[in-house]
Design a protein around this motif. Structure first.
Motif, PDB file in Angstrom:
ATOM      1  N   GLN A  16       0.830  -1.200   0.000  1.00 17.43           N
ATOM      2  CA  GLN A  16       0.000   0.000   0.000  1.00 17.43           C
ATOM      3  C   GLN A  16       0.867   1.253   0.000  1.00 17.43           C
ATOM      4  O   GLN A  16       1.367   1.673   1.041  1.00 17.43           O
ATOM      5  N   PRO A  17       1.080   1.890  -1.171  1.00 14.25           N
ATOM      6  CA  PRO A  17       1.802   3.160  -1.195  1.00 14.25           C
ATOM      7  C   PRO A  17       0.917   4.305  -0.694  1.00 14.25           C
ATOM      8  O   PRO A  17      -0.272   4.373  -1.005  1.00 14.25           O
ATOM      9  N   VAL A  18       1.526   5.207   0.075  1.00  9.54           N
ATOM     10  CA  VAL A  18       0.840   6.389   0.579  1.00  9.54           C
ATOM     11  C   VAL A  18       1.733   7.602   0.310  1.00  9.54           C
ATOM     12  O   VAL A  18       2.939   7.567   0.590  1.00  9.54           O
ATOM     13  N   VAL A  19       1.148   8.660  -0.240  1.00  7.13           N
ATOM     14  CA  VAL A  19       1.854   9.935  -0.415  1.00  7.13           C
ATOM     15  C   VAL A  19       1.214  10.938   0.534  1.00  7.13           C
ATOM     16  O   VAL A  19       0.006  11.184   0.460  1.00  7.13           O
ATOM     17  N   LEU A  20       2.018  11.507   1.419  1.00  6.27           N
ATOM     18  CA  LEU A  20       1.541  12.472   2.405  1.00  6.27           C
ATOM     19  C   LEU A  20       2.047  13.851   2.009  1.00  6.27           C
ATOM     20  O   LEU A  20       3.258  14.095   1.972  1.00  6.27           O
ATOM     21  N   LEU A  21       1.122  14.762   1.665  1.00 10.73           N
ATOM     22  CA  LEU A  21       1.476  16.112   1.231  1.00 10.73           C
ATOM     23  C   LEU A  21       1.144  17.087   2.350  1.00 10.73           C
ATOM     24  O   LEU A  21      -0.029  17.247   2.712  1.00 10.73           O
ATOM     25  N   LEU A  22       2.161  17.756   2.879  1.00 11.11           N
ATOM     26  CA  LEU A  22       2.003  18.607   4.055  1.00 11.11           C
ATOM     27  C   LEU A  22       2.287  20.065   3.736  1.00 11.11           C
ATOM     28  O   LEU A  22       3.335  20.401   3.173  1.00 11.11           O
ATOM     29  N   ASP A  23       1.363  20.913   4.117  1.00  9.91           N
ATOM     30  CA  ASP A  23       1.499  22.362   3.943  1.00  9.91           C
ATOM     31  C   ASP A  23       2.510  22.892   4.968  1.00  9.91           C
ATOM     32  O   ASP A  23       2.328  22.731   6.174  1.00  9.91           O
ATOM     33  N   THR A  24       3.570  23.512   4.478  1.00 12.01           N
ATOM     34  CA  THR A  24       4.561  24.137   5.368  1.00 12.01           C
ATOM     35  C   THR A  24       4.688  25.631   5.067  1.00 12.01           C
ATOM     36  O   THR A  24       5.732  26.234   5.277  1.00 12.01           O
ATOM     37  N   SER A  25       3.624  26.227   4.557  1.00 12.11           N
ATOM     38  CA  SER A  25       3.653  27.661   4.242  1.00 12.11           C
ATOM     39  C   SER A  25       3.658  28.491   5.514  1.00 12.11           C
ATOM     40  O   SER A  25       3.478  27.984   6.617  1.00 12.11           O
ATOM     41  N   ALA A  26       3.838  29.802   5.352  1.00  9.27           N
ATOM     42  CA  ALA A  26       4.011  30.702   6.499  1.00  9.27           C
ATOM     43  C   ALA A  26       2.832  30.656   7.461  1.00  9.27           C
ATOM     44  O   ALA A  26       3.000  30.813   8.678  1.00  9.27           O
ATOM     45  N   GLY A 111       7.024  30.917   3.547  1.00 11.93           N
ATOM     46  CA  GLY A 111       6.709  31.018   2.129  1.00 11.93           C
ATOM     47  C   GLY A 111       5.235  30.875   1.782  1.00 11.93           C
ATOM     48  O   GLY A 111       4.339  31.048   2.608  1.00 11.93           O
ATOM     49  N   LEU A 112       4.988  30.552   0.514  1.00  7.01           N
ATOM     50  CA  LEU A 112       3.663  30.547  -0.092  1.00  7.01           C
ATOM     51  C   LEU A 112       3.025  29.157  -0.008  1.00  7.01           C
ATOM     52  O   LEU A 112       3.496  28.303   0.746  1.00  7.01           O
TER      53      LEU A 112
END
Length: 258
Positions: A16-26, A111-112
């Protein structure tokens, strides 16, 4: 690959592949007295440390971690750090690691919010990994892609993107779901721009204001474990909403008892 005496990828039918996308903006650096990025760092450390006790997850799940602010970065387990990457530059075979070998780096808020670029990178990585495992004749389930954000997609100058600017990425997300390539879910927290996020994922955007990041991670990983290979993406999105609502009710009851 041996994981604490158990062969990774064996003992259960599918990888089971999982991609975790995390917001690190300001905005993740707010509020000043209790920055959300600190909460997220703490939750990531606790969750990935705790997963070692969950045999089913650690013998099946592999994770790729992506962060996005003004730059999209992917965690490279070789040097053990986040590295800038574009949609067609990443080596999926190296960037997916067994869930209990993921050691998240300390994230910084700056950042943005270049969310669309992060999503495009995630789609390429998920597709590449899925096809590579199929080519190796390793049973594999559809990758799960999970976005966690407190903001709205922006362009390179920091201006919010409108629906027209999101349409191309949204179309690719939905096309991949309909063809069974992946499941894509957006979690909006702490003032996220839900109308714009729902342009990107109309049936798969959930607002979780009252749960901490550790609980959100639990819900996301539980959903991948409970979903069946024949379920369509919309059913899985509904399952996530149900899990989230149940957890929120439990939290409210516990607060009432204090």
């Amino acid at each position: 690959m041996s994981v604490h005496g158990i062969e990774f990828g064996t003992g259960y039918e599918e990888r089971q592949p999982v991609v975790l996308l995390l917001d690190t903006s300001a905005s993740m650096g707010r509020p000043a007295e209790h920055p959300r990025i600190d909460e997220l760092n703490s939750a990531l450390t606790r969750w990935f440390d705790g997963v070692r006790a969950q045999e089913r997850l650690r013998t099946r799940v592999e994770v790729c971690l992506i962060t996005f602010d003004s730059v999209v970065r992917v965690y490279d387990p070789g040097p053990g750090r986040l590295v800038p990457v574009g949609p067609r530059e990443a080596d999926a075979g190296r960037l997916f690691v067994p869930v209990d070998r993921m050691h998240p780096p300390t994230l910084r808020a700056e950042g943005l919010t270049r969310l669309t670029e992060a999503v495009e990178t995630a789609l390429e990585l998920a597709r590449s990994r899925y096809r590579a495992l199929q080519g190796q004749r390793i049973p594999v389930r559809r990758p799960f892609l999970w976005v966690l954000t407190d903001g709205a997609p922006s362009d390179a100058q920091g201006s919010p993107l409108d629906a027209a600017a999101l349409a191309g990425t949204a179309g690719r997300v939905r096309q991949g779901e309909e063809s069974g390539e992946w499941v894509f879910q957006v979690i909006g927290v702490h003032g996220a721009d839900l109308p714009m996020l729902r342009v990107l994922a109309p049936k798969a955007t959930t607002q979780l204001e009252n749960l901490d990041f550790g609980q959100i991670l639990d819900i996301l990983f539980q959903s991948s474990d409970r979903s069946g290979p024949d379920q369509d993406a919309d059913e899985i999105h509904q399952q996530i909403d149900t899990l989230a609502a149940k957890r929120a009710r439990m939290e409210e009851m516990e607060r009432g008892l204090k």
